[in-house]
Design a protein around this motif. Structure first.
Motif, PDB file in Angstrom:
ATOM      1  N   LEU A  23       0.841  -1.205   0.000  1.00 59.90           N
ATOM      2  CA  LEU A  23       0.000   0.000   0.000  1.00 59.90           C
ATOM      3  C   LEU A  23       0.873   1.251   0.000  1.00 59.90           C
ATOM      4  N   HIS A  24       0.302   2.329  -0.500  1.00 56.78           N
ATOM      5  CA  HIS A  24       0.987   3.618  -0.527  1.00 56.78           C
ATOM      6  C   HIS A  24       0.085   4.587   0.232  1.00 56.78           C
ATOM      7  N   ILE A  25       0.615   5.132   1.318  1.00 60.39           N
ATOM      8  CA  ILE A  25      -0.185   6.040   2.148  1.00 60.39           C
ATOM      9  C   ILE A  25       0.257   7.480   1.856  1.00 60.39           C
ATOM     10  N   PRO A  26      -0.608   8.395   1.479  1.00 62.35           N
ATOM     11  CA  PRO A  26      -2.066   8.342   1.641  1.00 62.35           C
ATOM     12  C   PRO A  26      -2.867   7.883   0.412  1.00 62.35           C
ATOM     13  N   TRP A  27      -2.229   7.447  -0.664  1.00 58.61           N
ATOM     14  CA  TRP A  27      -3.021   7.068  -1.839  1.00 58.61           C
ATOM     15  C   TRP A  27      -4.045   5.985  -1.486  1.00 58.61           C
ATOM     16  N   ASP A  28      -3.657   5.104  -0.574  1.00 59.39           N
ATOM     17  CA  ASP A  28      -4.545   3.992  -0.216  1.00 59.39           C
ATOM     18  C   ASP A  28      -5.142   4.181   1.177  1.00 59.39           C
ATOM     19  N   LEU A  64       8.125  -0.971   6.545  1.00 57.54           N
ATOM     20  CA  LEU A  64       7.840   0.422   6.200  1.00 57.54           C
ATOM     21  C   LEU A  64       8.879   0.826   5.166  1.00 57.54           C
ATOM     22  N   LYS A  65       8.406   1.075   3.965  1.00 54.60           N
ATOM     23  CA  LYS A  65       9.356   1.439   2.903  1.00 54.60           C
ATOM     24  C   LYS A  65       9.430   2.946   2.799  1.00 54.60           C
ATOM     25  N   LEU A  66      10.639   3.454   2.977  1.00 58.27           N
ATOM     26  CA  LEU A  66      10.858   4.890   2.950  1.00 58.27           C
ATOM     27  C   LEU A  66      11.585   5.292   1.688  1.00 58.27           C
ATOM     28  N   LEU A 119      14.955   1.258   3.527  1.00 61.59           N
ATOM     29  CA  LEU A 119      15.262   2.612   3.044  1.00 61.59           C
ATOM     30  C   LEU A 119      15.784   2.560   1.610  1.00 61.59           C
ATOM     31  N   GLU A 120      15.018   3.234   0.774  1.00 57.88           N
ATOM     32  CA  GLU A 120      15.308   3.254  -0.661  1.00 57.88           C
ATOM     33  C   GLU A 120      16.197   4.447  -0.999  1.00 57.88           C
ATOM     34  N   TYR A 121      16.987   4.314  -2.028  1.00 58.27           N
ATOM     35  CA  TYR A 121      17.809   5.429  -2.504  1.00 58.27           C
ATOM     36  C   TYR A 121      17.458   5.727  -3.952  1.00 58.27           C
ATOM     37  N   LYS A 122      17.803   6.931  -4.383  1.00 61.22           N
ATOM     38  CA  LYS A 122      17.565   7.287  -5.778  1.00 61.22           C
ATOM     39  C   LYS A 122      18.562   8.353  -6.201  1.00 61.22           C
ATOM     40  N   LEU A 123      19.184   8.123  -7.313  1.00 57.69           N
ATOM     41  CA  LEU A 123      20.269   8.973  -7.792  1.00 57.69           C
ATOM     42  C   LEU A 123      19.871  10.428  -7.984  1.00 57.69           C
ATOM     43  N   VAL A 180      16.810  -1.846  -2.898  1.00 60.08           N
ATOM     44  CA  VAL A 180      17.374  -1.566  -4.216  1.00 60.08           C
ATOM     45  C   VAL A 180      16.227  -1.461  -5.220  1.00 60.08           C
ATOM     46  N   ASP A 181      15.961  -0.230  -5.651  1.00 56.49           N
ATOM     47  CA  ASP A 181      14.995  -0.036  -6.738  1.00 56.49           C
ATOM     48  C   ASP A 181      15.824  -0.059  -8.017  1.00 56.49           C
ATOM     49  N   THR A 182      15.530  -1.006  -8.885  1.00 57.88           N
ATOM     50  CA  THR A 182      16.427  -1.212 -10.035  1.00 57.88           C
ATOM     51  C   THR A 182      16.458  -0.008 -10.981  1.00 57.88           C
ATOM     52  N   GLY A 183      15.465   0.873 -10.893  1.00 57.21           N
ATOM     53  CA  GLY A 183      15.438   2.039 -11.773  1.00 57.21           C
ATOM     54  C   GLY A 183      16.144   3.268 -11.229  1.00 57.21           C
ATOM     55  N   HIS A 184      16.766   3.156 -10.070  1.00 54.06           N
ATOM     56  CA  HIS A 184      17.276   4.344  -9.388  1.00 54.06           C
ATOM     57  C   HIS A 184      18.792   4.514  -9.454  1.00 54.06           C
ATOM     58  N   HIS A 185      19.382   4.063 -10.545  1.00 53.35           N
ATOM     59  CA  HIS A 185      20.842   4.145 -10.663  1.00 53.35           C
ATOM     60  C   HIS A 185      21.234   4.900 -11.924  1.00 53.35           C
TER      61      HIS A 185
END
Ligand code: RM4
Ligand code: MN
Length: 392
Positions: free
Chosen positions: A68-73, A140-142, A182-186, A217-222
């Protein structure tokens, strides 16, 4: 007589137990900043998103949870939503926070220079943990859009201090079985600095927090050309890989179907996962999709994505690891490479069809879904109301 383990049977055992989590937002309308093309039958609320996700599980048998994505859900009663999921044969999974769509967050959220805004962001994250308590979610995905656009705009080091402080408040609130991932993004939406731009920064914060904090690891964030499997191997070595946000990219954060642009990369990532024990149930590595289906129908788009992960996993499981390590140990460069490529070049579709038959499923999930008439049914039934979309 000594029995030689059958690699296909062993692969099937692991594949049967593999779990792939679906993102609720994949079922809503999405697009680019140029245009969102609405599709017929798109869900109008989280209940309908979960119903669609349950279809993906119904035909693949390996996707029993929905993130789920809060507050979308946002709903009034999360236990009720969890009950609805249960009735449909699925469960609620990771809770994704959102501190990037409020006017207050223009200069950041948990790293914002103003303590009031930071508190507001932290309060949202704490509310997400309350949701996790109600849904029984583990993670909890941040992901933070925080960063700066111009040199000198803010003190990049002070922002790290604010991040550490905010994260530790949330970490303290976690229950014994709950985790922060904890996610990262370039880059994007910030273009000069992102506050969590890479796996090193995420890892630094996770190490400071403790064992219940891991890197996603979000594969699109590099950056283009980044060796993602190296990152995966390094994080697994430290037991700090929390999971994946799988998707595919050509250029930036394209969020396309995983394995579509570069199935070989996905195989190489899964090869590290197999070696690093990430497919063992207890590893705690979450295999999640983070995708949007802008021009293709959403449910079959998710089914295809699950199948792509399964194909890459099957190939990774077929690597003759004993032969590979013998070749590596002997310095046989070409031999080692050939062993890896042999597995990658195997057509695993018959193996997966066989697996599905064994699980009581149709060997061809896409065709089975198309035959079911579900797409036509929701197009007819879901009239009126507001369709869910990326950001709502
Ligand atoms: C972000 C990030 C998050 C996802 C949102 C929708 O770029 O990848 O994981 O929740 O997008
Ligand atoms: Mn993501």
């Amino acid at each position: 007589m000594q029995t030689i383990p059958d690699p296909t049977a062993t692969a099937q055992d692991v594949l049967r137990g593999q779990r792939i989590e679906l993102p609720s937002w994949a079922f809503g309308n999405s697009g680019t900043r140029f245009k969102v093309f609405a599709q017929q039958g798109v869900p109008r609320d989280p209940y309908e998103k979960i119903a669609d996700a349950a279809q993906v599980h119904r035909y693949t048998g390996v996707a029993p949870t929905v993130a789920l994505h809060i507050p979308w859900d946002k709903v009034d009663d999360y236990e009720h939503l969890a009950g609805h999921a249960r009735e449909l044969g699925v469960a609620l999974g990771t809770i994704n926070s959102n501190t990037f769509q409020d006017n207050d967050y223009m200069l950041g959220s948990v790293c914002h220079p103003d303590a009031r805004v930071r508190q507001k962001a932290v309060d949202h994250l704490l509310e997400c943990v309350d949701v996790m308590d109600a849904t029984g979610s583990r993670d909890l995905k941040l992901w933070f859009a925080d960063g700066t656009n111009y040199p000198g705009q803010d003190d990049v080091r002070a922002r790290q201090d604010r991040l550490a402080e905010s994260l530790s408040t949330v970490y303290e609130r976690l229950g014994p079985d709950q985790r922060i991932v904890l996610e990262y993004k370039l880059f994007e939406p910030s273009f000069y600095t992102m506050d969590v731009p890479d796996w090193g920064t995420s890892l630094i914060h996770c190490l400071a927090l403790g064992p219940k904090a891991k890197v996603v690891v979000d594969t699109g964030h590099h950056a283009p050309g980044t060796n993602i499997e190296f990152i995966v191997a390094s994080l697994l070595r430290l037991d700090k890989l929390g999971g994946f946000d799988f998707n595919s990219r050509f250029y930036a954060d394209d969020d396309l179907m995983v394995g579509s642009a570069d199935p070989f990369q996905l195989f190489r990532i899964l090869h590290e996962c197999v070696k690093g024990g990430a497919l063992d149930g207890e590893s705690g590595v979450a295999f999640m999709l983070d995708q949007c289906h802008n021009i293709e129908p959403k449910i079959p788009g998710q089914i295809r994505s699950v199948m792509n992960v399964q194909e890459a996993t099957a190939k990774a499981l077929l690597v003759d690891r004993a032969a590979l390590s013998a070749a590596q140990g002997a310095g046989d460069v070409l031999g080692a490479n050939a062993i890896l490529m042999d597995a990658y070049d195997t057509d695993v579709r018959p193996l997966l069809a066989d697996l599905r038959r064994g699980m009581g499923l149709d060997p061809d999930p896409i065709a089975a879904y198309a035959r079911s008439g579900y797409a036509e049914r929701i197009a007819e039934e879901r009239v009126g109301g507001n369709q869910a979309g990326w950001g709502a």
